[in-house]
Design an enzyme around this catalytic site. Structure first.
Site, short mmCIF file in Angstrom:
data_model
loop_
_atom_site.label_atom_id
_atom_site.label_comp_id
_atom_site.label_asym_id
_atom_site.label_seq_id
_atom_site.Cartn_x
_atom_site.Cartn_y
_atom_site.Cartn_z
N PHE A 1 0.86 -1.19 0.00
CA PHE A 1 0.00 0.00 0.00
C PHE A 1 0.89 1.23 0.00
CE2 PHE A 1 -2.63 3.42 1.43
CZ PHE A 1 -3.83 3.18 0.78
N LYS B 1 2.19 9.89 8.56
CA LYS B 1 1.51 9.36 9.74
C LYS B 1 2.07 9.92 11.06
CE LYS B 1 -0.45 5.09 7.85
NZ LYS B 1 -1.87 5.34 8.00
N ASP C 1 9.23 2.71 1.79
CA ASP C 1 8.04 3.42 2.23
C ASP C 1 7.88 3.14 3.73
OD1 ASP C 1 5.50 4.16 2.99
OD2 ASP C 1 4.52 3.44 1.16
C1 PLP Z 1 2.89 2.24 3.86
C2 PLP Z 1 1.96 3.35 3.51
N1 PLP Z 1 2.28 4.19 2.51
C3 PLP Z 1 1.49 5.21 2.16
C4 PLP Z 1 0.28 5.43 2.80
C5 PLP Z 1 -0.59 6.56 2.38
O1 PLP Z 1 -0.56 7.57 3.34
P1 PLP Z 1 -1.67 8.72 3.34
O2 PLP Z 1 -2.97 8.09 3.68
O3 PLP Z 1 -1.18 9.69 4.38
O4 PLP Z 1 -1.66 9.32 1.97
C6 PLP Z 1 -0.10 4.57 3.84
C7 PLP Z 1 -1.39 4.75 4.51
O5 PLP Z 1 -1.91 3.89 5.17
C8 PLP Z 1 0.75 3.51 4.20
O6 PLP Z 1 0.43 2.65 5.19
#
Ligand code: PLP
Length: 398
Positions: A139, A253, A224
């Protein structure tokens, strides 16, 4: 008679786009590891705004930083220098592999910046490399590029065509990555532990193998750490468990403990490709958000929170393991790292999550069958005991 929670849900459904499936309560107040709903019921918060309010709700030091900055300057845009942003970047580069930081407002934006930069960097050094290798069940966000990288086809449906050049390998399977590498591969993007995809830590040696592959082939490696960063796994960054560093890393986050801020970190050499005019954000690194994030960073790194999170994470893992043994085939597996833990059930997680809420514990799902626990990093052992007791009861009763 309807409750205040029900009234708010009804109002929300009249005016908000229905793209979320909310749990049926409205949260109105938070303090430490607890939140209260609109009808005054108190909950132990083991989801923390999806791994975000890591220091707990309304942390006094973050609140003090917010109030101080709010009296001085809220926003100036990146047309000017602002000191809170510089301070935060100094701390992040001082504590990681990185030498340069680009600030934005969310995880998706941080990944969007990282992916765009990898293409641009490859082009700048004369390479026709634009392909991105990501992973199944990953994700990375909901912008078109980041959702294209996200390895979950259900999120692509109806938005096609996706951004071209993105391929998906099997998480943990280096041979499946090797099979996708071409002379046009620009970057590999990977979570050190898949969060949304079911709380799956990278197998030992996998990130190291990716690093070696990237080094051998001229490919950039992006971690990420939007969910795993800022202490969630028991170390400041998840990659520290693996003995390798990426070329780019993304955070969001927990960076601001709930104040929206994201960051893309990289080396000086790679950052050079984002010359003026190539990429930007109006709010990115805004003084309010940056001042809060700096207070969060200081509390995490010098306030003993990281050390506490490591110990609490081990304790939670032990309690969950004991629970799984008692429950036999009602639990498939418990897994995770630090204070990001998943309980895989044989069936849908929704019922158990609902029962937990009734019993005063907030958790959520990561995939259909996994209950995700991401309590604030300041959680105490007695609160872990309380949460595991509730979860066990909820599984038995569901
Ligand atoms: C690993 C990871 N990357 C990116 C995101 C996307 O973040 P945002 O919701 O702040 O755009 C998330 C959100 O859950 C995530 O868990």
């Amino acid at each position: 008679m309807t409750t205040k929670n029900e009234q708010l849900a009804a109002r929300a459904q009249r005016v908000l786009v229905g793209n979320y499936k909310q749990q049926p309560i409205a949260v109105v107040r938070g303090e430490g590891v607890h939140v209260w709903d609109a009808d005054g019921k108190r909950y132990l918060d083991f989801i923390a705004g999806i791994a975000t309010t890591s220091l707990g709700h309304c942390h006094p030091k973050v609140l003090a930083a917010l109030e101080k900055q709010a009296k001085q300057l809220w926003h100036a845009s990146n047309v000017f220098y602002t000191e809170p942003q510089i301070e935060l970047a100094e701390r992040l580069t001082g504590a990681s592999f990185a030498e340069r930081v680009f600030f934005c407002n969310s995880g998706a934006e941080a990944n969007e910046a990282a992916l765009k930069l990898t293409r641009r960097f490859q082009r700048d050094r004369g390479e026709d490399r634009f392909e991105i290798i990501a992973f199944e069940s990953s994700f990375h966000g909901r912008t078109l590029f980041t959702v294209s990288a996200t390895g979950q086809p259900k999120y692509w449906k109806g938005f096609e065509p996706m951004v071209p050049g993105v391929k998906h390998a099997r998480y943990g399977d280096i041979e499946s990555v090797r099979a996708l590498v071409t002379r046009q591969t620009a970057a590999i993007i990977v979570e050190p532990m898949q969060g949304e995809g079911g709380v799956r830590p990278a197998p030992a040696g996998f990130l190291k193998a990716l690093r070696a592959l990237c080094d051998g082939e001229g490919i950039l490696l992006v971690f990420d750490e939007v969910q795993t960063g800022m202490g969630r796994t028991g170390k400041l960054f998840g990659y520290e468990h693996h003995g390798v560093a990426p070329d780019l890393m993304t955070l969001a986050k927990a960076l601001g403990n709930g104040i929206p801020i994201g960051a893309m970190l990289t080396t000086e050499a790679i950052a050079k490709s984002l010359v003026p005019g190539t990429h930007a954000s109006t709010f990115g690194g805004n003084p309010l958000a940056a001042a809060c994030a700096t207070a969060v960073f200081d509390e995490l790194t010098t306030g003993g929170v990281l050390e506490h999170a490591q110990i609490a994470g081990e304790y939670l893992a032990g309690r969950l393991g004991d629970m799984a043994r008692r429950l036999g085939d009602r639990v498939v597996e418990t897994r995770g790292q630090g204070l990001l833990r998943g309980i895989e059930l044989p069936g849908e997680a929704g019922k158990v999550i609902g029962r937990c809420r009734e019993l005063g514990l907030l958790v959520n799902a990561a995939g259909e069958r996994v209950v995700r626990l991401a309590p604030p990093l300041v959680v105490e052992h007695v609160q872990i005991d309380e949460a595991v007791d509730v979860i066990e009861r909820a599984i038995v009763e569901s």
